[in-house]
Design a protein around this motif. Sequence first.
Motif, PDB file in Angstrom:
ATOM      1  N   UNK A 197       0.868  -1.225  -0.067  1.00 41.04           N
ATOM      2  CA  UNK A 197       0.022  -0.120  -0.102  1.00 41.04           C
ATOM      3  C   UNK A 197       0.889   1.210   0.054  1.00 41.04           C
ATOM      4  N   UNK A 198       0.877   1.937  -1.225  1.00 43.83           N
ATOM      5  CA  UNK A 198       1.893   3.119  -1.340  1.00 43.83           C
ATOM      6  C   UNK A 198       1.192   4.431  -0.990  1.00 43.83           C
ATOM      7  N   UNK A 199      -0.252   4.409  -0.919  1.00 47.29           N
ATOM      8  CA  UNK A 199      -0.769   5.729  -0.685  1.00 47.29           C
ATOM      9  C   UNK A 199      -2.137   5.419  -0.384  1.00 47.29           C
ATOM     10  N   UNK A 200      -2.649   6.494   0.340  1.00 50.99           N
ATOM     11  CA  UNK A 200      -4.172   6.222   1.032  1.00 50.99           C
ATOM     12  C   UNK A 200      -4.627   7.833   0.800  1.00 50.99           C
ATOM     13  N   UNK A 201      -5.890   7.946   0.050  1.00 47.53           N
ATOM     14  CA  UNK A 201      -6.160   9.488  -0.421  1.00 47.53           C
ATOM     15  C   UNK A 201      -7.888   9.284  -0.041  1.00 47.53           C
ATOM     16  N   UNK A 202      -8.219  10.487  -0.140  1.00 42.60           N
ATOM     17  CA  UNK A 202      -9.619  10.691   0.098  1.00 42.60           C
ATOM     18  C   UNK A 202     -10.111  10.723  -1.295  1.00 42.60           C
ATOM     19  N   UNK A 203     -11.515  10.560  -1.313  1.00 38.36           N
ATOM     20  CA  UNK A 203     -12.290  10.554  -2.587  1.00 38.36           C
ATOM     21  C   UNK A 203     -12.370  11.941  -3.090  1.00 38.36           C
ATOM     22  N   UNK A 204     -12.472  13.014  -2.095  1.00 35.71           N
ATOM     23  CA  UNK A 204     -12.638  14.579  -2.947  1.00 35.71           C
ATOM     24  C   UNK A 204     -11.125  14.454  -3.469  1.00 35.71           C
ATOM     25  N   UNK A 205      -9.985  14.312  -2.938  1.00 30.38           N
ATOM     26  CA  UNK A 205      -8.834  14.491  -3.695  1.00 30.38           C
ATOM     27  C   UNK A 205      -8.739  13.748  -4.777  1.00 30.38           C
ATOM     28  N   UNK A 206      -9.444  12.586  -4.867  1.00 30.49           N
ATOM     29  CA  UNK A 206      -9.312  12.046  -6.239  1.00 30.49           C
ATOM     30  C   UNK A 206     -10.141  12.344  -7.165  1.00 30.49           C
ATOM     31  N   UNK A 207     -11.276  12.891  -6.790  1.00 29.49           N
ATOM     32  CA  UNK A 207     -12.030  13.719  -8.126  1.00 29.49           C
ATOM     33  C   UNK A 207     -11.591  15.043  -8.412  1.00 29.49           C
ATOM     34  N   UNK A 265      -6.440   8.168  -9.239  1.00 35.74           N
ATOM     35  CA  UNK A 265      -5.842   7.618  -7.800  1.00 35.74           C
ATOM     36  C   UNK A 265      -4.708   7.137  -8.119  1.00 35.74           C
ATOM     37  N   UNK A 266      -4.336   6.119  -9.399  1.00 30.39           N
ATOM     38  CA  UNK A 266      -3.172   5.469  -9.343  1.00 30.39           C
ATOM     39  C   UNK A 266      -1.789   6.210  -9.439  1.00 30.39           C
ATOM     40  N   UNK A 267      -2.135   7.763  -9.514  1.00 28.54           N
ATOM     41  CA  UNK A 267      -0.943   8.398  -9.678  1.00 28.54           C
ATOM     42  C   UNK A 267      -0.581   8.940  -8.079  1.00 28.54           C
ATOM     43  N   UNK A 268      -1.392   8.686  -7.303  1.00 30.17           N
ATOM     44  CA  UNK A 268      -1.089   9.104  -5.907  1.00 30.17           C
ATOM     45  C   UNK A 268       0.074   8.527  -5.352  1.00 30.17           C
ATOM     46  N   UNK A 269       0.682   7.417  -5.842  1.00 31.28           N
ATOM     47  CA  UNK A 269       2.148   7.012  -5.185  1.00 31.28           C
ATOM     48  C   UNK A 269       3.278   7.832  -5.585  1.00 31.28           C
ATOM     49  N   UNK A 270       3.055   9.116  -6.320  1.00 31.51           N
ATOM     50  CA  UNK A 270       4.101   9.850  -6.678  1.00 31.51           C
ATOM     51  C   UNK A 270       3.756  11.427  -5.871  1.00 31.51           C
ATOM     52  N   UNK A 271       2.547  11.523  -5.151  1.00 29.59           N
ATOM     53  CA  UNK A 271       2.366  12.626  -4.630  1.00 29.59           C
ATOM     54  C   UNK A 271       2.984  12.618  -3.329  1.00 29.59           C
TER      55      UNK A 271
END
Length: 400
Positions: free
Chosen positions: A125-135, A202-208
């Motif tokens: 698990x490389x990242x955990x984000x919220x749904x508003x962030x992903x939208x 959301x798959x790009x969240x591993x780089x944020x």
Amino acid sequence: MSRIALLLDATRVRALAVPGAGAGTILEVPWTPSEPSTAVRRLQDTLGTAQSIVLVVGLGWLEIARPELPPLRASARQQLLVRDADRYFPLAEAAAVSWRDGLAFAMPATLLAEWVRAFGALGVVDAVVTLPWACARSGASGALHVDGGLAEVGLIIVRDGVVQETRRVASAVPGASDLPRASAAGESAAHAFDVASVLRAATDAVNVSVHEQLLDADTHARIERRRSGRLLRSVAIAAAAVVALAWSADRWRARTYDALRVEATRLASEAEPARLALLRAQRAELEGELLAQADSLAGLGNTPAAVLARLGTVLPRDAFVQRLDWDGAAWRLDGSAFDAPRIVPLLDADPRFADVRILAASTRFLDGGRQRESFSIAFTAQARGAASTASVSGGPRATR
């Protein structure tokens, strides 16, 4: 699969597996949040494992606040929200928090940690984000109707990548008419959001940055260590690649140098006969030029050898030459004789000599009981043709 993004709603998990740059299809499985292992096994049977997992926490699990905070760095703001979570959220335990466009989101840290451990069976698990962030990252715009949890409707308003508002309203209470009516699937056709594009973003969240994610202190530190380790491994691999490249380049240079040296030796050996023949031809050409020049000068009769031979003929036998100089144009003759004054007329009368003149007064001295006189005479030598012309036009000088 390289990455899997999972949207965790109240009663279902929607998954998107990305095998590369392209997008996959949405897989939906039911789940019980308190026992996620059953859903994890179904996902694992269908999708297998991945190199990276991104969790998107749905609105039904998030507490929402708009705290008034002073201007802070992202890291300091997240630390403040984690430390003072009970001031902004109705949570009695440690919280995992996230911040986006002035809105703060939180959920119990122990529950999130349990999900991270469970879904870790699919991959890291490389990242955990919220749904508003992903939208907001997906490029969606407008009022998006999402699953808000049991008997609730969620609304996310996004404009130009900025989350302007996020809230939940009970779907059956009066006054909720301003929200789109939930369909049986939990989405309104008029305001439904594109789940595939949201999960793909959301798959790009591993780089944020980790400061944009929904994390508690322990998960934050664990992800930071993992990223630092990846960075160190990347640096080590890059350094090893540079060293290998340098070694390979050095070996290539050495092999090329050896091959060129062998080739140069071979070519030099093959060209040696031609080189020696060329040297002989050049030497013969030079000798021919020197012989031709010598013949030309001998024909003129004013070469140093010719002048010396002529002086031996003209000077009297009792004359003794002590010094003879030539500067390339004029000659100087120093010596002694029994009758020095008569040497000047002898030289002047010869057509090979011109401009005969006395340079110093004559002195007398005794040599073996006989009187001798010194002389110092200058003259120039003429070529044979010029001497003949001078003898013809200088008749009066000869009778003088």
